[in-house]
Design a protein around this motif. Sequence first.
Motif, PDB file in Angstrom:
ATOM      1  N   LEU A   1       0.862  -1.173   0.000  1.00  0.00           N
ATOM      2  CA  LEU A   1       0.000   0.000   0.000  1.00  0.00           C
ATOM      3  C   LEU A   1       0.905   1.233   0.000  1.00  0.00           C
ATOM      4  CD1 LEU A   1      -3.104   0.357   0.137  1.00  0.00           C
ATOM      5  CD2 LEU A   1      -2.858   0.616   2.615  1.00  0.00           C
ATOM      6  N   LEU A   2       0.936   1.976  -1.111  1.00  0.00           N
ATOM      7  CA  LEU A   2       1.782   3.166  -1.192  1.00  0.00           C
ATOM      8  C   LEU A   2       1.109   4.377  -0.567  1.00  0.00           C
ATOM      9  CD1 LEU A   2       3.344   2.919  -4.769  1.00  0.00           C
ATOM     10  CD2 LEU A   2       4.338   2.246  -2.576  1.00  0.00           C
ATOM     11  N   ILE A   3      -0.132   4.633  -0.933  1.00  0.00           N
ATOM     12  CA  ILE A   3      -0.918   5.729  -0.357  1.00  0.00           C
ATOM     13  C   ILE A   3      -2.287   5.178  -0.011  1.00  0.00           C
ATOM     14  CG2 ILE A   3      -1.875   8.032  -0.662  1.00  0.00           C
ATOM     15  CD1 ILE A   3       0.201   8.651  -2.697  1.00  0.00           C
ATOM     16  N   GLY A   4      -2.793   5.631   1.127  1.00  0.00           N
ATOM     17  CA  GLY A   4      -4.120   5.215   1.526  1.00  0.00           C
ATOM     18  C   GLY A   4      -4.047   4.224   2.674  1.00  0.00           C
ATOM     19  N   PRO A   5      -5.229   3.744   3.055  1.00  0.00           N
ATOM     20  CA  PRO A   5      -6.518   4.002   2.433  1.00  0.00           C
ATOM     21  C   PRO A   5      -7.014   5.424   2.674  1.00  0.00           C
ATOM     22  CG  PRO A   5      -6.810   2.810   4.491  1.00  0.00           C
ATOM     23  CD  PRO A   5      -5.333   2.891   4.246  1.00  0.00           C
ATOM     24  N   VAL A   6      -7.674   5.968   1.657  1.00  0.00           N
ATOM     25  CA  VAL A   6      -8.296   7.284   1.775  1.00  0.00           C
ATOM     26  C   VAL A   6      -9.800   7.079   1.715  1.00  0.00           C
ATOM     27  CG1 VAL A   6      -8.485   9.600   0.822  1.00  0.00           C
ATOM     28  CG2 VAL A   6      -6.306   8.371   0.656  1.00  0.00           C
ATOM     29  N   LEU A   7     -10.476   7.351   2.827  1.00  0.00           N
ATOM     30  CA  LEU A   7     -11.935   7.252   2.888  1.00  0.00           C
ATOM     31  C   LEU A   7     -12.513   8.506   2.233  1.00  0.00           C
ATOM     32  CD1 LEU A   7     -14.515   5.861   3.983  1.00  0.00           C
ATOM     33  CD2 LEU A   7     -14.159   7.128   6.118  1.00  0.00           C
TER      34      LEU A   7
ATOM     35  N   TRP B   1     -10.243   4.793  -1.482  1.00  0.00           N
ATOM     36  CA  TRP B   1      -9.262   4.914  -2.575  1.00  0.00           C
ATOM     37  C   TRP B   1      -7.890   4.474  -2.068  1.00  0.00           C
ATOM     38  CZ3 TRP B   1      -4.648   7.447  -3.142  1.00  0.00           C
ATOM     39  CH2 TRP B   1      -4.182   7.705  -4.428  1.00  0.00           C
ATOM     40  N   VAL B   2      -7.125   3.796  -2.935  1.00  0.00           N
ATOM     41  CA  VAL B   2      -5.758   3.392  -2.576  1.00  0.00           C
ATOM     42  C   VAL B   2      -4.856   3.499  -3.798  1.00  0.00           C
ATOM     43  CG1 VAL B   2      -6.509   1.776  -0.771  1.00  0.00           C
ATOM     44  CG2 VAL B   2      -6.107   0.938  -3.097  1.00  0.00           C
ATOM     45  N   GLU B   3      -3.554   3.668  -3.536  1.00  0.00           N
ATOM     46  CA  GLU B   3      -2.512   3.460  -4.536  1.00  0.00           C
ATOM     47  C   GLU B   3      -1.628   2.323  -4.053  1.00  0.00           C
ATOM     48  OE1 GLU B   3       1.275   5.560  -6.846  1.00  0.00           O
ATOM     49  OE2 GLU B   3       0.037   6.773  -5.489  1.00  0.00           O
ATOM     50  N   THR B   4      -1.327   1.377  -4.946  1.00  0.00           N
ATOM     51  CA  THR B   4      -0.533   0.208  -4.575  1.00  0.00           C
ATOM     52  C   THR B   4       0.743   0.144  -5.404  1.00  0.00           C
ATOM     53  OG1 THR B   4      -1.638  -1.244  -6.179  1.00  0.00           O
ATOM     54  CG2 THR B   4      -2.643  -1.041  -3.990  1.00  0.00           C
ATOM     55  N   SER B   5       1.664  -0.702  -4.975  1.00  0.00           N
ATOM     56  CA  SER B   5       2.965  -0.814  -5.643  1.00  0.00           C
ATOM     57  C   SER B   5       2.920  -1.705  -6.873  1.00  0.00           C
ATOM     58  CB  SER B   5       4.001  -1.368  -4.665  1.00  0.00           C
ATOM     59  OG  SER B   5       3.643  -2.678  -4.248  1.00  0.00           O
ATOM     60  N   ALA B   6       1.850  -2.480  -7.038  1.00  0.00           N
ATOM     61  CA  ALA B   6       1.762  -3.426  -8.155  1.00  0.00           C
ATOM     62  C   ALA B   6       0.291  -3.754  -8.389  1.00  0.00           C
ATOM     63  CB  ALA B   6       2.544  -4.698  -7.835  1.00  0.00           C
ATOM     64  N   PRO B   7      -0.045  -4.323  -9.551  1.00  0.00           N
ATOM     65  CA  PRO B   7      -1.426  -4.742  -9.779  1.00  0.00           C
ATOM     66  C   PRO B   7      -1.871  -5.741  -8.714  1.00  0.00           C
ATOM     67  CG  PRO B   7      -0.158  -4.824 -11.821  1.00  0.00           C
ATOM     68  CD  PRO B   7       0.828  -4.589 -10.712  1.00  0.00           C
TER      69      PRO B   7
ATOM     70  N   THR C   1      -7.165  -3.303  -9.229  1.00  0.00           N
ATOM     71  CA  THR C   1      -6.497  -2.034  -9.526  1.00  0.00           C
ATOM     72  C   THR C   1      -6.515  -1.756 -11.024  1.00  0.00           C
ATOM     73  OG1 THR C   1      -4.370  -3.176  -9.612  1.00  0.00           O
ATOM     74  CG2 THR C   1      -4.951  -2.107  -7.528  1.00  0.00           C
ATOM     75  N   PHE C   2      -6.527  -0.465 -11.368  1.00  0.00           N
ATOM     76  CA  PHE C   2      -6.257  -0.049 -12.739  1.00  0.00           C
ATOM     77  C   PHE C   2      -4.875   0.592 -12.769  1.00  0.00           C
ATOM     78  CE2 PHE C   2      -8.466   3.636 -10.876  1.00  0.00           C
ATOM     79  CZ  PHE C   2      -7.658   4.703 -11.261  1.00  0.00           C
ATOM     80  N   SER C   3      -4.235   0.565 -13.916  1.00  0.00           N
ATOM     81  CA  SER C   3      -2.861   1.043 -14.037  1.00  0.00           C
ATOM     82  C   SER C   3      -2.787   2.211 -15.000  1.00  0.00           C
ATOM     83  CB  SER C   3      -1.938  -0.076 -14.536  1.00  0.00           C
ATOM     84  OG  SER C   3      -1.943  -1.169 -13.634  1.00  0.00           O
ATOM     85  N   ALA C   4      -1.874   3.139 -14.709  1.00  0.00           N
ATOM     86  CA  ALA C   4      -1.604   4.269 -15.593  1.00  0.00           C
ATOM     87  C   ALA C   4      -0.217   4.789 -15.286  1.00  0.00           C
ATOM     88  CB  ALA C   4      -2.647   5.376 -15.406  1.00  0.00           C
ATOM     89  N   PHE C   5       0.586   4.998 -16.314  1.00  0.00           N
ATOM     90  CA  PHE C   5       1.933   5.524 -16.164  1.00  0.00           C
ATOM     91  C   PHE C   5       2.751   4.695 -15.166  1.00  0.00           C
ATOM     92  CE2 PHE C   5      -0.906   8.950 -17.416  1.00  0.00           C
ATOM     93  CZ  PHE C   5      -0.222   9.580 -18.448  1.00  0.00           C
ATOM     94  N   ASP C   6       2.532   3.380 -15.171  1.00  0.00           N
ATOM     95  CA  ASP C   6       3.223   2.439 -14.279  1.00  0.00           C
ATOM     96  C   ASP C   6       2.880   2.653 -12.810  1.00  0.00           C
ATOM     97  OD1 ASP C   6       4.561   1.086 -16.353  1.00  0.00           O
ATOM     98  OD2 ASP C   6       6.101   2.639 -16.418  1.00  0.00           O
ATOM     99  N   HIS C   7       1.717   3.217 -12.538  1.00  0.00           N
ATOM    100  CA  HIS C   7       1.199   3.343 -11.174  1.00  0.00           C
ATOM    101  C   HIS C   7      -0.138   2.613 -11.110  1.00  0.00           C
ATOM    102  CE1 HIS C   7       4.153   6.359  -9.665  1.00  0.00           C
ATOM    103  NE2 HIS C   7       4.272   6.600 -10.966  1.00  0.00           N
ATOM    104  N   HIS C   8      -0.540   2.226  -9.897  1.00  0.00           N
ATOM    105  CA  HIS C   8      -1.679   1.307  -9.747  1.00  0.00           C
ATOM    106  C   HIS C   8      -2.632   1.841  -8.670  1.00  0.00           C
ATOM    107  CE1 HIS C   8       0.979  -1.288 -12.033  1.00  0.00           C
ATOM    108  NE2 HIS C   8       1.913  -1.008 -11.139  1.00  0.00           N
ATOM    109  N   TYR C   9      -3.913   1.875  -9.011  1.00  0.00           N
ATOM    110  CA  TYR C   9      -4.915   2.503  -8.159  1.00  0.00           C
ATOM    111  C   TYR C   9      -6.179   1.650  -8.108  1.00  0.00           C
ATOM    112  CZ  TYR C   9      -1.913   6.394  -9.573  1.00  0.00           C
ATOM    113  OH  TYR C   9      -0.826   7.193  -9.855  1.00  0.00           O
ATOM    114  N   ALA C  10      -6.941   1.851  -7.039  1.00  0.00           N
ATOM    115  CA  ALA C  10      -8.260   1.206  -6.957  1.00  0.00           C
ATOM    116  C   ALA C  10      -9.203   2.109  -6.178  1.00  0.00           C
ATOM    117  CB  ALA C  10      -8.168  -0.161  -6.282  1.00  0.00           C
TER     118      ALA C  10
END
Length: 577
Positions: free
Chosen positions: A10-16, A27-33, A50-59
């Motif tokens: 878990l890179l950033i989050g969880p954000v309620l 919402w979260v940002e993770t280090s990998a899919p 997660t969805f990926s964009a610019f080699d970053h991963h979010y859900a």
Amino acid sequence: MSSPRPAPRLLIGPVLRRVVGTRATVWVETSAPTVVRVSTPDGATGEATTFSAFDHHYAMVVVEGLRPGTTATYQVFLDEEQVWPEPESHFPPSVIRTRGEDDPSVRLVFGSCRETTQHATARRLPPDALDAYARRMMAAPDPGDWPDLLVLLGDQVYADQTSPTVRKLLRRRRNRSADAPADQVVSFDEYTKLYLESWRDPEIRWLLSTVPSVMIFDDHEIIDDWNTSAPWRVEVHRQPWWSERIASGLASYWVYQHLGNLEPEEITTDPVYAKVVAAGDATEVLRAFGEQVDAEAVGYDAALGRGEPPDDAAQAGRYQWSYSLDVGRTRLVVLDNRGSRVLDRVHRAMLPPAEWAWFTNQVQGEYDHLVIGSSLPWLLPPGIHHLESWNERLADSTRPRVAALSERLRRALDLEHWAAFRRSFDALAMVFARLGAGEPGRPGDRVGTGPAYPPPASISVLSGDVHHSYVARARFPGGLATPVHQLTCSPIHNQIPAPMRPLLRIGWWRGPSVAARALARTAGVRRPPVRWRKLDGPYFGNAVSTLCHENRTAEVTIEGTRSDGTLHTVARRTLTR
């Protein structure tokens, strides 16, 4: 043999973000899919890939099955491995709190302009007010006293005023790209470093995991003076790095901030989200989206400048950053003061016509309190208001030297608030006058044609940007049943240059205000349709404010930081009779 893939982190989050009825978004940002699951001990749960964009991963996870009027702790799992709460954390558990059906109270915490914490910033700033607020919540973890919503009103990150840590990264990259600014972010990946630095502050991370939040950008998410005028826009588009900067800034804002503003059912119907999830790698989707949003604003102004009528269908299809939500009997409408501005000098406005029509529809209805979120204050110190209106008129002069000098003054002094968009300033005053009088029809209509609703108990405009805090009350001709206030709270973590403070104080004085009004009159500026006076402030320290509604009463409290990082009350004001 290939080494096993590292477990996702878990890179950033969880954000309620939003809690609506028995559903919530996290919402979260993770280090990998990965597959992200959020669950509570009593069985509420939600899951998203997660969805990926610019080699970053979010859900964005929609949690369903919450019980009304309860407070539930929650856990976050990545590929069924629990990653939140963190094992060694000394912070209280993160919770999701739902409202009871008959809960009469609403508490909104708001502020703007937050640079990264003292450990990252190059300047010695007063203590961070949001950090202090989070620490106080942790010291007395009673969810019944916690706010219903955190409203962040712009400059959540600074793309053009970066920390030493980010500048070090940029220097390495700029050695390979001389066209980009040396100390400002340009690419999507560089934007991610700003959010990583800001939202991983431990106290802020816990606060965002526990208090629902909504956000809107201001200029520094993109660049200082963003969309201040048509000449500014022409000049910045000549810069070789600008196209990537604006596309990356808007795309990253959508991912990190705007996506969480949407209600659970709105997420699945959002056209950008549908494309992002379907793409697998959404890099090109988001890049094209950022380019398109900017191109639509530029194209609209260009068409107006050529005297071409706007395409109503195309305008209705533009992506909209403004949004609306209800918390109990309080309606909050947050307006985009930056991205959708109309800059053509004949039609200058804060919002294009289609979005303004949406706004006037949103404020219709029956509720107890109306709150407008506007990154820029509607009501400034009167002396500054008149100066901005004067400058707007001269910047439109047919004499090139007068217009050019006025444009330079506009940028040097940041004369770009509602007062410098007088058509919109007056229109907003008309909306409030109609609402406060309980007249039928849409508040922006000249003739009432729709149903009449009881006047709300209060109307409050929440703003930031100006790096000082104050409370002002508007006075309308003939009076209104509804009190209308400007509530400005800024900065959360920044400061205004010392020489500016006396000027802002003087702006409230009667003598200078009368002189500024006389100056504006020489340029043909009409008198504002509303008058106003300061009730509290100005306060120049770091601050956070709380707006409380209880049935049909309203009260605002501004709290500033002491040198020891604690909060103290700067002002408390009852807003209803």
